[in-house]
Write an enzyme that holds these catalytic residues in place. Structure first.
Site, PDB file in Angstrom:
ATOM      1  N   ASP A 124       0.816  -1.221   0.000  1.00  0.00           N
ATOM      2  CA  ASP A 124       0.000   0.000   0.000  1.00  0.00           C
ATOM      3  C   ASP A 124       0.849   1.270   0.000  1.00  0.00           C
ATOM      4  O   ASP A 124       0.321   2.381  -0.060  1.00  0.00           O
ATOM      5  CB  ASP A 124      -0.967   0.006   1.185  1.00  0.00           C
ATOM      6  N   GLY A 125       2.180   1.108   0.118  1.00  0.00           N
ATOM      7  CA  GLY A 125       3.056   2.282   0.084  1.00  0.00           C
ATOM      8  C   GLY A 125       3.063   3.081   1.376  1.00  0.00           C
ATOM      9  O   GLY A 125       3.688   4.143   1.440  1.00  0.00           O
ATOM     10  N   ARG A 175      13.804  10.872   6.811  1.00  0.00           N
ATOM     11  CA  ARG A 175      15.060  10.262   7.249  1.00  0.00           C
ATOM     12  C   ARG A 175      16.237  10.911   6.547  1.00  0.00           C
ATOM     13  O   ARG A 175      16.158  11.247   5.364  1.00  0.00           O
ATOM     14  CB  ARG A 175      14.938   8.777   6.933  1.00  0.00           C
ATOM     15  N   ASP A 251      19.450  -5.522   0.614  1.00  0.00           N
ATOM     16  CA  ASP A 251      18.857  -4.198   0.360  1.00  0.00           C
ATOM     17  C   ASP A 251      18.891  -3.335   1.618  1.00  0.00           C
ATOM     18  O   ASP A 251      18.607  -2.144   1.559  1.00  0.00           O
ATOM     19  CB  ASP A 251      17.419  -4.327  -0.152  1.00  0.00           C
ATOM     20  N   ASP A 261      17.256   0.916   8.203  1.00  0.00           N
ATOM     21  CA  ASP A 261      16.024   0.114   8.263  1.00  0.00           C
ATOM     22  C   ASP A 261      15.871  -0.627   9.580  1.00  0.00           C
ATOM     23  O   ASP A 261      16.127  -1.827   9.687  1.00  0.00           O
ATOM     24  CB  ASP A 261      15.919  -0.839   7.059  1.00  0.00           C
TER      25      ASP A 261
HETATM   26  P1  AMP Z   1      11.916  -3.256   4.190  1.00  0.00           P
HETATM   27  O1  AMP Z   1      11.394  -4.487   4.840  1.00  0.00           O
HETATM   28  O2  AMP Z   1      11.348  -1.979   4.754  1.00  0.00           O
HETATM   29  O3  AMP Z   1      13.403  -3.221   4.070  1.00  0.00           O
HETATM   30  O4  AMP Z   1      11.322  -3.297   2.705  1.00  0.00           O
HETATM   31  C1  AMP Z   1      11.627  -4.303   1.764  1.00  0.00           C
HETATM   32  C2  AMP Z   1      10.957  -3.981   0.446  1.00  0.00           C
HETATM   33  O5  AMP Z   1       9.532  -4.016   0.575  1.00  0.00           O
HETATM   34  C3  AMP Z   1      11.274  -2.608  -0.108  1.00  0.00           C
HETATM   35  O6  AMP Z   1      11.290  -2.701  -1.509  1.00  0.00           O
HETATM   36  C4  AMP Z   1      10.098  -1.776   0.357  1.00  0.00           C
HETATM   37  O7  AMP Z   1       9.899  -0.625  -0.423  1.00  0.00           O
HETATM   38  C5  AMP Z   1       8.963  -2.768   0.219  1.00  0.00           C
HETATM   39  N1  AMP Z   1       7.838  -2.461   1.122  1.00  0.00           N
HETATM   40  C6  AMP Z   1       7.767  -2.649   2.457  1.00  0.00           C
HETATM   41  N2  AMP Z   1       6.561  -2.265   2.936  1.00  0.00           N
HETATM   42  C7  AMP Z   1       5.854  -1.798   1.888  1.00  0.00           C
HETATM   43  C8  AMP Z   1       4.536  -1.262   1.727  1.00  0.00           C
HETATM   44  N3  AMP Z   1       3.716  -1.111   2.754  1.00  0.00           N
HETATM   45  N4  AMP Z   1       4.157  -0.904   0.480  1.00  0.00           N
HETATM   46  C9  AMP Z   1       4.976  -1.049  -0.576  1.00  0.00           C
HETATM   47  N5  AMP Z   1       6.216  -1.562  -0.493  1.00  0.00           N
HETATM   48  C10 AMP Z   1       6.659  -1.933   0.716  1.00  0.00           C
HETATM   49 MG    MG Z   2      14.732  -1.946   3.556  1.00  0.00          MG
END
Ligand code: AMP
Ligand code: MG
Length: 491
Positions: A124-125, A175, A251, A261
């Site tokens: 959902d972004g 951030r 990542d 993160d």
């Molecule tokens: P993270 O777990 O925050 O390191 O995110 C891992 C990947 O999942 C990254 O590409 C984020 O942008 C994507 N991501 C995490 N949560 C969301 C969300 N709610 N909507 C879209 N992408 C997400």
């Molecule tokens: Mg990340």
């Protein structure tokens, strides 16, 4: 009276130099954005005005890009728990632009939770308040502990409910980072065999983080070594304070050497190399004691992307050179770790056998339920001939006696005066760390509109080495009824 919104003097090198490495994109419009927190010290160091930032909810929520911003979602790939995802990218984040601080250092201003982007896949972004505040608090705690980290500039609520397990308050984290270049950024282009782009990215990274290498021979190999050295120092730092990152996917590994993160991260109570807090890390891949080996594995993934740059004509030579760097990582890490551990126990000199001292210490701690942080803090008392605070932490009060004797013998061969030694130990062994039960309590209150516990904890953690009156509860481990702690990736 509300101040006029912040004006930013952006200088956007990523947007300018790396066309094809991102998608230009605007944030979602938040229904009722309100700035909840501003990091005044950080703002000032960036030449920004904390009051103006408080009036900048539209910019800080991603609703409306401020003048001069070039909002963009960065492309990156990543190995997640060992499996490769060729396309991750900023699925809920935007790089707004870059700011030069008062010393001329370049920083990214980045929003997390600002809405869907071309990289969102099914997501959902959005981000929700608890995890946004968690990242804010953990980053500030790490910074105050002297550990390289991205930092929160602001937290803004969006006025929207976001659906996680039930409705939650939506929020956006602003951030600041030395950059958002990750191992996964290199992997994205290498996986597509876009070697010109990998070279372009490496040149950009070198110009930004290792500019002294620009005109040198072997710059890509040296760059790999630099990144490895920064990660060795970072992970050693984590182990010194008992930090478990929890999701060391490629990542989430920066080229700058900053911690990034803060999802399911936590600090250990008792020393336990197997400590895992994340509910999704079922096999303990990212356990406390596994972090150095995982860092090495992640760096090997970076090395693979740099091979054609290291020696474009001879694959075998490139491979041999990169392998040397990666194989040297654990040795390098161990040196940094040992040096920090020596300081923790008050040693200013080096002896070959010091490593045994730490092995013996951890053996003596086994099964004794001794809090890692409190042990090292109390050891300064033992350095002043008062071993009782240390011994009293052990279930079996004489369990640590042989080790204390071994340590006292080693101290006799160390030049420092006892009072200087104890003072030096107190400067690097924190009293206050973000203890899991306190973090949870502060976030639960914040979700109920009471920022009191969060602000109090943030203040305590901003000076982790200085004992202050009235803060005893912040120095204690969780009460036994808190139970085993788990963090969830409900971000
Ligand atoms: P993270 O777990 O925050 O390191 O995110 C891992 C990947 O999942 C990254 O590409 C984020 O942008 C994507 N991501 C995490 N949560 C969301 C969300 N709610 N909507 C879209 N992408 C997400
Ligand atoms: Mg990340």
């Amino acid at each position: 009276m509300t101040a006029t919104p912040q004006k930013f003097d952006f200088d956007n090198s990523y947007a300018r130099d790396l066309a094809g490495f991102y998608a230009e994109f605007q944030g979602a419009v938040a229904p009722a954005p309100e700035v909840l927190l501003v990091n005044a010290d950080l703002a000032k160091s960036l030449g920004l005005d904390p009051n103006a930032l408080k009036s900048s909810a539209e910019a800080l929520s991603g609703s409306k890009a401020p003048e001069g911003a070039t909002p963009l979602a960065m492309a990156y790939a990543g190995h997640q728990f060992g499996g490769f995802s060729p396309e991750l990218g900023d699925g809920r984040a935007l790089l707004l632009g870059e700011i030069l601080d008062t010393n001329g250092n370049r920083f990214d201003l980045h929003l997390k939770g600002s809405g869907r982007t071309p990289f969102s896949r099914g997501g959902d972004g959005k981000a929700v308040l608890g995890p946004v505040l968690r990242e804010y608090l953990m980053g500030e705690a790490m910074h105050a502990l002297g550990i390289p980290t991205t930092r929160a500039l602001a937290a803004t609520t969006t006025g929207e409910n976001v659906h996680r397990e039930g409705p939650k308050k939506g929020a956006v984290l602003a951030r600041i980072a030395a950059s958002h270049l990750r191992v996964g950024t290199f992997q994205f282009f290498a996986a597509r065999n876009e070697w010109d782009k990998v070279r372009q990215l490496a040149n950009y990274a070198i110009a930004r983080h290792d500019p002294d290498l620009i005109d040198t021979d072997d710059k890509y190999l040296t760059f790999l070594t630099r990144v490895a050295d920064r990660q060795a120092a970072l992970v050693a730092n984590w182990l010194h304070v008992g930090f478990v990152h929890g999701v060391m996917n490629t990542d989430n590994v920066t080229i700058s050497g900053e911690t990034i993160d803060y999802g399911p991260c936590a600090f250990i109570d008792a020393y336990d190399p197997k400590a895992v807090f994340s509910s999704i890390d079922r096999n303990g891949r990212y356990a406390f004691g596994n972090q150095p080996v995982i860092a090495q594995w992640n760096l090997a993934r970076l090395a693979e992307t740099l091979l054609p740059l290291i020696d474009p004509k001879d694959d075998d030579n490139a491979s041999a050179l990169a392998t040397d760097v990666i194989e040297g990582f654990i040795g390098r890490y161990t040196q940094v770790w040992l040096q920090g551990m020596r300081a923790k126990i008050g040693l200013s000199s080096i002896e070959e056998a010091d490593a045994d001292l730490f092995n013996d210490l951890f053996t003596a701690m086994e099964g004794q339920d001794v809090d890692y942080t409190r042990f090292f803090r109390a050891l300064a008392q033992a350095a002043l001939a008062n071993p009782a605070p240390v011994a009293d932490m052990f279930k079996d009060k004489i369990a640590i006696t042989p080790w204390l004797c071994q340590w006292a013998e080693r101290l006799m061969r160390d030049p420092a005066e006892p009072t200087d030694r104890a003072a030096a130990m107190d400067k690097i062994n924190p009293i206050y760390i973000p203890r899991n039960h306190l973090v949870e309590e502060a976030l639960a209150a914040a979700e109920n509109d009471d920022m009191g516990p969060f602000n109090a904890l943030l203040d305590v953690l901003s000076a982790p080495f200085t004992k202050r009156d009235g803060l005893d509860k912040y120095a204690l481990p969780a009460p036994s009824d808190f139970g085993p702690f788990k963090t969830f990736c409900g971000t």
